[in-house]
Design an enzyme around this catalytic site. Sequence first.
Site, PDB file in Angstrom:
ATOM      1  N   CYS A   1       0.429   3.800   3.076  1.00 27.63           N
ATOM      2  CA  CYS A   1       0.780   3.419   3.665  1.00 27.63           C
ATOM      3  C   CYS A   1       2.174   3.651   4.383  1.00 27.63           C
ATOM      4  O   CYS A   1       2.827   4.251   5.439  1.00 27.63           O
ATOM      5  CB  CYS A   1       0.287   1.534   3.933  1.00 27.63           C
ATOM      6  SG  CYS A   1      -1.244   1.327   4.136  1.00 27.63           S
TER       7      CYS A   1
ATOM      8  N   CYS B   1       0.654  -1.091   0.014  1.00 27.60           N
ATOM      9  CA  CYS B   1       0.132   0.167   0.209  1.00 27.60           C
ATOM     10  C   CYS B   1       0.980   1.554  -0.071  1.00 27.60           C
ATOM     11  O   CYS B   1       1.460   1.469   1.388  1.00 27.60           O
ATOM     12  CB  CYS B   1      -0.766  -0.208   0.984  1.00 27.60           C
ATOM     13  SG  CYS B   1      -2.289   1.479   1.827  1.00 27.60           S
TER      14      CYS B   1
END
Length: 132
Positions: free
Chosen positions: A62, A59
């Site tokens: 993230c 991600c």
Amino acid sequence: MTDELEEIRAQKREKMMNEDAEEEQGTVAKPVRVESAAHLDELVGSHDVVLVDFYADWCGPCKMMEPAIQTVASETEAVVAKVNIDQHQPLAQQNGVRGVPTLQLYANGEPAQRLVGMQDESKLRDLIGRYA
């Protein structure tokens, strides 16, 4: 060249030793990697404020949030727990995680607030400050 390498190694050793000493004294906090649902329950039950970061290694947002997560863990009173949704899919499903990053704040053992998507450090600090 050899002297320079030795100097760099000595500096790195000293830095690591200082970090270890700070950690032992409790002055540096790092995010806690959650290993199971029971581990998460234990963290939430034994601390006043817990910020859980549901994330995935693949991600992008993230990864971009990681410095803010590290800073919040080391500079606030909250315990920051990290749950890798790929390794702990049932735990993510149990907690209603449908996208990453998802941040769940627990206060006094109860869910208090959920944030989905990328968040900046100041927003995380403000959120923690309301419950700490």
